[in-house]
Write a protein that holds these residues in place. Structure first.
Motif, PDB file in Angstrom:
ATOM      1  N   ALA A  50       0.835  -1.210   0.000  1.00 11.85           N
ATOM      2  CA  ALA A  50       0.000   0.000   0.000  1.00 11.85           C
ATOM      3  C   ALA A  50       0.863   1.251   0.000  1.00 11.85           C
ATOM      4  N   ALA A  51       1.883   1.273   0.835  1.00 10.58           N
ATOM      5  CA  ALA A  51       2.758   2.444   0.919  1.00 10.58           C
ATOM      6  C   ALA A  51       3.501   2.663  -0.385  1.00 10.58           C
ATOM      7  N   GLU A  52       3.988   1.590  -0.975  1.00  7.89           N
ATOM      8  CA  GLU A  52       4.718   1.699  -2.242  1.00  7.89           C
ATOM      9  C   GLU A  52       3.835   2.291  -3.336  1.00  7.89           C
ATOM     10  N   ALA A  53       2.621   1.796  -3.446  1.00  3.14           N
ATOM     11  CA  ALA A  53       1.701   2.292  -4.469  1.00  3.14           C
ATOM     12  C   ALA A  53       1.381   3.764  -4.254  1.00  3.14           C
ATOM     13  N   LEU A  54       1.105   4.141  -3.014  1.00  7.33           N
ATOM     14  CA  LEU A  54       0.746   5.532  -2.726  1.00  7.33           C
ATOM     15  C   LEU A  54       1.931   6.469  -2.872  1.00  7.33           C
ATOM     16  N   PHE A  55       3.096   6.054  -2.400  1.00  7.65           N
ATOM     17  CA  PHE A  55       4.281   6.906  -2.527  1.00  7.65           C
ATOM     18  C   PHE A  55       4.611   7.154  -3.997  1.00  7.65           C
ATOM     19  N   SER A  56       4.553   6.118  -4.813  1.00  9.09           N
ATOM     20  CA  SER A  56       4.903   6.276  -6.221  1.00  9.09           C
ATOM     21  C   SER A  56       3.886   7.121  -6.973  1.00  9.09           C
ATOM     22  N   LYS A  74       9.477   7.139   8.077  1.00  8.14           N
ATOM     23  CA  LYS A  74      10.818   7.079   7.490  1.00  8.14           C
ATOM     24  C   LYS A  74      11.306   5.638   7.380  1.00  8.14           C
ATOM     25  N   SER A  75      11.085   4.874   8.416  1.00  8.63           N
ATOM     26  CA  SER A  75      11.507   3.471   8.391  1.00  8.63           C
ATOM     27  C   SER A  75      10.717   2.680   7.353  1.00  8.63           C
ATOM     28  N   LEU A  76       9.469   3.046   7.149  1.00 13.25           N
ATOM     29  CA  LEU A  76       8.643   2.389   6.144  1.00 13.25           C
ATOM     30  C   LEU A  76       9.186   2.688   4.746  1.00 13.25           C
ATOM     31  N   ILE A  77       9.547   3.939   4.498  1.00 16.36           N
ATOM     32  CA  ILE A  77      10.150   4.312   3.206  1.00 16.36           C
ATOM     33  C   ILE A  77      11.432   3.515   2.978  1.00 16.36           C
ATOM     34  N   GLN A  78      12.250   3.424   4.002  1.00 20.36           N
ATOM     35  CA  GLN A  78      13.503   2.682   3.880  1.00 20.36           C
ATOM     36  C   GLN A  78      13.249   1.205   3.595  1.00 20.36           C
ATOM     37  N   ALA A  79      12.228   0.632   4.217  1.00 16.33           N
ATOM     38  CA  ALA A  79      11.909  -0.778   4.010  1.00 16.33           C
ATOM     39  C   ALA A  79      11.466  -1.039   2.576  1.00 16.33           C
ATOM     40  N   ILE A  80      10.767  -0.085   1.983  1.00 14.23           N
ATOM     41  CA  ILE A  80      10.344  -0.234   0.591  1.00 14.23           C
ATOM     42  C   ILE A  80      11.558  -0.287  -0.330  1.00 14.23           C
ATOM     43  N   PHE A  81      12.514   0.601  -0.105  1.00  8.40           N
ATOM     44  CA  PHE A  81      13.722   0.589  -0.929  1.00  8.40           C
ATOM     45  C   PHE A  81      14.535  -0.678  -0.685  1.00  8.40           C
ATOM     46  N   ALA A  82      14.533  -1.143   0.547  1.00  9.25           N
ATOM     47  CA  ALA A  82      15.328  -2.329   0.877  1.00  9.25           C
ATOM     48  C   ALA A  82      14.832  -3.556   0.136  1.00  9.25           C
ATOM     49  N   GLY A 127      16.551  13.177   3.023  1.00 13.89           N
ATOM     50  CA  GLY A 127      17.911  13.056   3.541  1.00 13.89           C
ATOM     51  C   GLY A 127      18.144  11.770   4.313  1.00 13.89           C
ATOM     52  N   HIS A 128      17.151  11.340   5.079  1.00 15.83           N
ATOM     53  CA  HIS A 128      17.275  10.100   5.859  1.00 15.83           C
ATOM     54  C   HIS A 128      17.474   8.903   4.941  1.00 15.83           C
ATOM     55  N   LEU A 129      16.852   8.973   3.751  1.00 18.18           N
ATOM     56  CA  LEU A 129      16.941   7.849   2.824  1.00 18.18           C
ATOM     57  C   LEU A 129      18.347   7.758   2.228  1.00 18.18           C
TER      58      LEU A 129
END
Length: 207
Positions: free
Chosen positions: A13-19, A50-58, A120-122
């Protein structure tokens, strides 16, 4: 609902919404509504946005970097050209599952947003988790472009990244346009095969 399935639904869900909307424009409430979970579930699995964003990239970059490291073990033992180093990226993409047009396009849109929305955190996270393998790659780039100054190399790498992000984040649309205008079907590998010589020429322009 199993814990692993819950985490997967939140990530999807986060990936779809962020993109689609961007990082800043997407709230945790948007994500929980789309995933069908409560905020406590997001906090339990990820702790923060922030941790959720990082997990998506991971989940994209961890398999990619593992394959990339294996490929670097091979090429570091031989003399390479800029074109060969760029082809290495294609080989790695094919081996890590990012050759899927939709999946690849989403990742490239997210990568573009990471640059344009000041996450920046990413950047710190990516450097911490994947900096070693990409430093090895940049060492090879430096070795095959001795004629370039550090400033020239910096700008050319980022111009190449910009061209790649633009092309691959809209790869579905570009393939449809090519079919309409040229009457020929293509796939992600076909688009990449057109992109790579362009990037290699840009890297070595006037050298």
């Amino acid at each position: 609902m199993a814990q692993k399935e819950t985490a997967q639904r939140i990530l999807d869900a986060a990936e779809a919404l962020f993109s689609e909307k961007g990082f800043a424009e997407t709230s945790l409430r948007n994500i929980t509504t789309k995933a069908g979970v409560n905020l406590a579930a997001v906090n339990y699995h990820f702790g923060s946005k922030k941790s959720l964003i990082q997990a998506i990239f991971a989940r994209y970059l961890t398999p990619f970097s593992e394959q990339f490291s294996d490929q670097l073990d091979i090429i570091e033992l031989r003399k390479n050209t800029p074109d060969q180093l760029l082809k290495l990226l294609v080989i790695t993409l094919n081996k890590s599952g990012l050759e899927n047009p939709e999946k690849f396009g989403v990742f490239m849109r997210l990568l573009g947003l990471a640059y344009s929305q000041g996450q920046g955190h990413l950047r710190k996270f990516l450097t911490s988790e994947y900096g070693e393998v990409f430093s090895r790659y940049m060492k090879e780039i430096n070795r095959v472009t001795p004629e370039l100054t550090p400033m020239e190399r910096f700008w050319r790498i980022h111009f190449m990244l910009g061209a790649a992000v633009f092309t691959m984040s809209s790869v579905d649309s570009l393939m449809a346009m090519a079919e309409h205008d040229l009457g020929t079907e293509t796939d992600v590998k076909g688009v990449i095969s057109q992109l790579m010589p362009f990037l290699a020429t840009g890297l070595m322009a006037n050298v």
